[in-house]
Design an enzyme around this catalytic site. Sequence first.
Site, mmCIF file in Angstrom:
data_model
loop_
_atom_site.group_PDB
_atom_site.id
_atom_site.type_symbol
_atom_site.label_atom_id
_atom_site.label_comp_id
_atom_site.label_asym_id
_atom_site.label_seq_id
_atom_site.Cartn_x
_atom_site.Cartn_y
_atom_site.Cartn_z
ATOM 1 N N PHE A 170 -3.612 -9.562 78.527
ATOM 2 C CA PHE A 170 -4.473 -9.308 79.277
ATOM 3 C C PHE A 170 -3.683 -8.747 80.778
ATOM 4 C CE2 PHE A 170 -7.591 -9.234 82.649
ATOM 5 C CZ PHE A 170 -8.798 -8.755 82.196
ATOM 6 N N ASP A 171 -2.678 -9.770 80.971
ATOM 7 C CA ASP A 171 -1.882 -9.162 82.221
ATOM 8 C C ASP A 171 -0.573 -9.144 81.959
ATOM 9 O OD1 ASP A 171 -0.575 -8.754 84.896
ATOM 10 O OD2 ASP A 171 -1.320 -10.827 85.572
ATOM 11 N N ASN A 212 5.519 -14.491 78.249
ATOM 12 C CA ASN A 212 5.470 -14.333 76.634
ATOM 13 C C ASN A 212 6.610 -12.860 76.554
ATOM 14 O OD1 ASN A 212 4.925 -12.737 74.004
ATOM 15 N ND2 ASN A 212 3.143 -14.513 73.884
ATOM 16 N N SER A 238 3.191 -10.312 66.526
ATOM 17 C CA SER A 238 2.200 -9.123 66.922
ATOM 18 C C SER A 238 2.422 -8.392 65.609
ATOM 19 C CB SER A 238 2.597 -8.219 68.101
ATOM 20 O OG SER A 238 1.984 -7.187 68.056
ATOM 21 N N THR A 265 -2.931 -12.304 66.708
ATOM 22 C CA THR A 265 -4.067 -11.484 66.111
ATOM 23 C C THR A 265 -3.874 -11.519 64.614
ATOM 24 O OG1 THR A 265 -2.824 -9.475 66.480
ATOM 25 C CG2 THR A 265 -4.646 -10.060 68.057
ATOM 26 N N SER A 292 -10.308 -12.487 73.965
ATOM 27 C CA SER A 292 -11.538 -11.507 73.470
ATOM 28 C C SER A 292 -12.960 -12.098 74.115
ATOM 29 C CB SER A 292 -11.644 -11.778 71.815
ATOM 30 O OG SER A 292 -10.473 -10.871 71.680
#
EC number: 1.3.5.2
Length: 355
Positions: free
Chosen positions: A70-71, A154, A193, A262, A337
């Site tokens: 998100f950020d 991260n 990812s 994800t 989400s």
Amino acid sequence: MRGERGSKPSVYSLFFDGVLTRTDPERAHHGAFRAIRAARPVLASRRTPGEQVTALGLTFPNVLGLAAGFDKNAVGIDALAALGFGHVEIGTVTGEPQPGNPKPRLFRLPEDRAIVNRMGFNNDGAEVVARRLAERSRGRDRLGHRSRPVLGVNIGKSKVVPDDDQAAVEADYEKSARLLAPYADYLVVNVSSPNTPGLRNLQAVEKLRPLLEHVRRTADAVTRTRVPLLVKIAPDLADEDVLGVADLALAIGLDGIIATNTTISRAGLRTPADRVGEIGAGGLSGRPLTGRALEVLRLLRERVGPDLTLVGVGGISTVQDARDRLTAGADLLQAYSAFVYEGPLWPRRIVRGVA
């Protein structure tokens, strides 16, 4: 998007259904994030909800954090925390700045309360983000000590670095760790990812072990206080590979595991298959991930016992989802989400619900 499933729609839900679903998702994200940052002076006076949690040797204001993604560039940490998140994980940050994948690269699946992204680690790079974090740290020092969110950083592999060159991979992660660890309350190695070619290959234990050990040494060399180190794994790992990562984490003294990132699976979606096919590749997050993310968490807790901090993330939408994850062994929770679908009041609702 109705708060707890089956409850009355919120104002945000109606706005999302009526307006935001007709707006390009990436543009909507940037607009919403700007609004959150602009509202920080008002939000800052609100007390962080929930009960404190001790994990990773740190005191978290509450159990719920905002997942990475998100950020990405550390531009709204404190504004996001003011919404009720006890920790904010920035990134993924790479050693080199990169634009990410071509647009469009972010898609909503409203029928599934899910998101597909193939962003590709678009971010400003470790040097710029480190300067931003240094400025934030100086600003907080000038204002005096105040309560703050726990900050996770991260880090991931730059796309230009070939995944089959272990030395280059380690050097790339080293750059990020060297620059960012001094500002992190905890550090996360992202090898899961699906949107960076070859990245998930680094989850193989024979590649993951030297990488994690190298990041550990780098972080220790640039910090006075040991920064906890975690790894974030994919839900698509076979069970035996999940257990292999758990064993590795115990063997090398890792502090925790974030489960999960994800998924590349599209099984069981309500969204029409032609629409899913039209969207194409990318990582799927949101409600469809709930079952597998919970399974992976249970596998990990059974394997590691009480010795590692486990962060449950993936498909947490309701208070019951959060409780299920805690019951399965999560010490901390993260979400992304559901925050997008449910709106700015959602974090406080979840935190109060599990308190």
